[in-house]
Design an enzyme around this catalytic site. Structure first.
Site, PDB file in Angstrom:
ATOM      1  N   CYS A  57      39.627  49.965  48.845  1.00  0.00           N
ATOM      2  CA  CYS A  57      38.949  49.894  47.538  1.00  0.00           C
ATOM      3  C   CYS A  57      38.746  48.443  47.130  1.00  0.00           C
ATOM      4  CB  CYS A  57      39.792  50.629  46.495  1.00  0.00           C
ATOM      5  SG  CYS A  57      39.244  50.318  44.813  1.00  0.00           S
ATOM      6  N   TYR A 206      26.865  49.459  46.494  1.00  0.00           N
ATOM      7  CA  TYR A 206      26.978  50.918  46.303  1.00  0.00           C
ATOM      8  C   TYR A 206      25.638  51.506  45.874  1.00  0.00           C
ATOM      9  CZ  TYR A 206      31.990  50.392  46.758  1.00  0.00           C
ATOM     10  OH  TYR A 206      33.243  50.118  47.250  1.00  0.00           O
TER      11      TYR A 206
HETATM   12  N1  LIG Z   1      35.830  50.546  37.163  1.00  0.00           N
HETATM   13  C1  LIG Z   1      36.777  50.783  38.123  1.00  0.00           C
HETATM   14  C2  LIG Z   1      36.162  51.431  39.360  1.00  0.00           C
HETATM   15  C3  LIG Z   1      37.224  51.876  40.308  1.00  0.00           C
HETATM   16  C4  LIG Z   1      36.670  52.792  41.400  1.00  0.00           C
HETATM   17  O1  LIG Z   1      35.511  53.224  41.369  1.00  0.00           O
HETATM   18  N2  LIG Z   1      37.528  53.086  42.378  1.00  0.00           N
HETATM   19  C5  LIG Z   1      37.135  53.975  43.459  1.00  0.00           C
HETATM   20  C6  LIG Z   1      37.641  53.456  44.778  1.00  0.00           C
HETATM   21  S1  LIG Z   1      36.891  51.958  45.301  1.00  0.00           S
HETATM   22  C7  LIG Z   1      37.777  55.328  43.275  1.00  0.00           C
HETATM   23  O2  LIG Z   1      38.989  55.427  43.177  1.00  0.00           O
HETATM   24  N3  LIG Z   1      36.965  56.374  43.243  1.00  0.00           N
HETATM   25  C8  LIG Z   1      37.436  57.722  43.126  1.00  0.00           C
HETATM   26  C9  LIG Z   1      36.484  58.602  42.364  1.00  0.00           C
HETATM   27  O3  LIG Z   1      35.479  58.120  41.844  1.00  0.00           O
HETATM   28  O4  LIG Z   1      36.766  59.788  42.273  1.00  0.00           O
HETATM   29  C10 LIG Z   1      37.460  49.469  38.441  1.00  0.00           C
HETATM   30  O5  LIG Z   1      36.787  48.456  38.710  1.00  0.00           O
HETATM   31  O6  LIG Z   1      38.672  49.442  38.396  1.00  0.00           O
END
Ligand SMILES: N[C@@H](CCC(=O)N[C@@H](CS)C(=O)NCC(=O)O)C(=O)O
Length: 338
Positions: A57, A206
């Site tokens: 991540c 993305y």
């Molecule tokens: N706004 C968040 C975004 C975090 C994010 O999108 N994390 C992803 C992994 S890179 C995630 O865990 N996605 C799981 C999901 O959307 O269900 C940050 O920057 O902390």
């Protein structure tokens, strides 16, 4: 993918593309703040906070780099998720005292940073159980990074850009190697840089990879490469993005650059140019990689397995390429001379 609805895990397959095919990132939900002045219930303390992270991540990586650079890894522990998000979302080998805050537990028993990079799926402690331990009726996506408070048994914040700010500004008294990654004189340029780098590069890759129409894909691709070209011309004349000192903006760009050639170039079709085709940007990437605190957060195998190993839509065969050959240890003396 899936998410929590009123505390129950639902394996939905919702993708956030609008009618034009453009992809949008869902908003982050828990946004509380740790304050050194005691103005919130969250005060900076050694051993109180835990980070739930994943090596693959990009948003998690920035929090880990800041912890390393400031010498805060003795104060904030972390767990690294298995690379594959499967049914049920992210999984950890075990939990922070199984999510029961217990001050008598020795530190070692609740720190787990061994990486967890295997192709086999696992089930241990789910990230969604962290979110329901925070709020039994939680509704929303369960994302990493998550900053967990062992004392109050709840999430403080799950927005990486805010977590890194708390580490910088509220934990200075606990930092073993304090440094200002957002000096007053550079704040305006850092804010501006963060904005276009986030829109066009960090989140931009993305938007390219998850676009569902040719027009949305090309628009995001053009924005991405215009922004990379802009970085290249900035870095022709100075060592770092905002001048000649390392700032938060460099820490935010690095996780995207380090994934670019091995993953985004092919998997997300960001293939106009590689980072290694840009002389200044590639020297800058090596320079950051060789700066203590960065390389230990990098795990290219986790990136490949995480992005390509379980992506039904973008890589149905799940074949993982062994390349490209990368050498971030190659000298970058010319950067240091800038
Ligand atoms: N706004 C968040 C975004 C975090 C994010 O999108 N994390 C992803 C992994 S890179 C995630 O865990 N996605 C799981 C999901 O959307 O269900 C940050 O920057 O902390």
């Amino acid at each position: 993918m899936g998410q929590l609805v009123n505390g129950q895990w639902v394996d939905d397959d919702a993708v956030s593309n609008d009618k034009s095919g453009e992809w949008t990132r869902p908003a982050t939900i828990v946004r509380d703040w740790i304050r050194a002045d005691g103005s919130t219930p969250f005060t900076p303390e050694v051993g109180r906070y835990h980070l739930w992270l994943a090596y693959n991540c990009t948003w998690s990586q920035r929090t880990l780099i800041v912890l390393n650079l400031l010498g805060l890894d003795h104060a904030v522990s972390s767990s690294i998720a298995h690379v594959h998000r499967n049914d049920g979302g992210w999984w950890f080998r075990d939990g922070v005292d199984a999510l029961q805050p217990n001050a008598s537990q020795p530190w070692e028993s609740w720190s787990n940073t061994d990486g967890f990079v295997t192709a086999e799926p696992v089930q241990g402690l789910s990230l969604h159980s962290v979110y329901t331990a925070h709020d039994t009726h939680y509704t929303g996506r369960c994302t990493v990074p998550v900053l967990w408070d062992r004392t109050l048994g709840r999430v403080v914040n799950n927005e990486s850009s805010e977590i890194v700010r708390m580490f910088q500004h509220e934990f200075s008294a606990l930092a073993k190697t304090p440094r200002d990654l957002r000096p007053e004189a550079l704040r305006a340029v850092i804010e501006q840089t963060n904005k276009w780098v986030y829109d066009s590069i960090n989140n931009g890759v993305y938007k390219v990879g998850f676009a569902r129409s040719q027009a949305a894909y090309e628009a995001a691709l053009d924005r991405l490469f215009a922004a990379l070209d802009r970085c290249e011309s900035i870095l022709a004349g100075q060592r770092y993005l905002c001048g000649n000192e390392l700032t938060e903006s460099d820490i935010r760009l690095f996780p995207t650059l380090v994934r670019f050639d091995p993953v985004y170039f092919g998997h997300f079709k960001c293939n106009t140019r590689r980072i290694s085709d840009y002389p200044h940007l590639s020297g800058y990437l090596r320079d950051l990689y060789q700066t203590p605190g960065f390389a230990e957060t990098v795990n290219v195998q986790a990136y490949k397995l995480g992005y390509m190993g379980r992506s039904e839509r973008l890589n149905p065969s799940r074949i993982i390429p062994p390349g490209p050959v990368l050498d971030w240890h190659a000298p970058c003396e010319e950067r240091k001379a800038l």
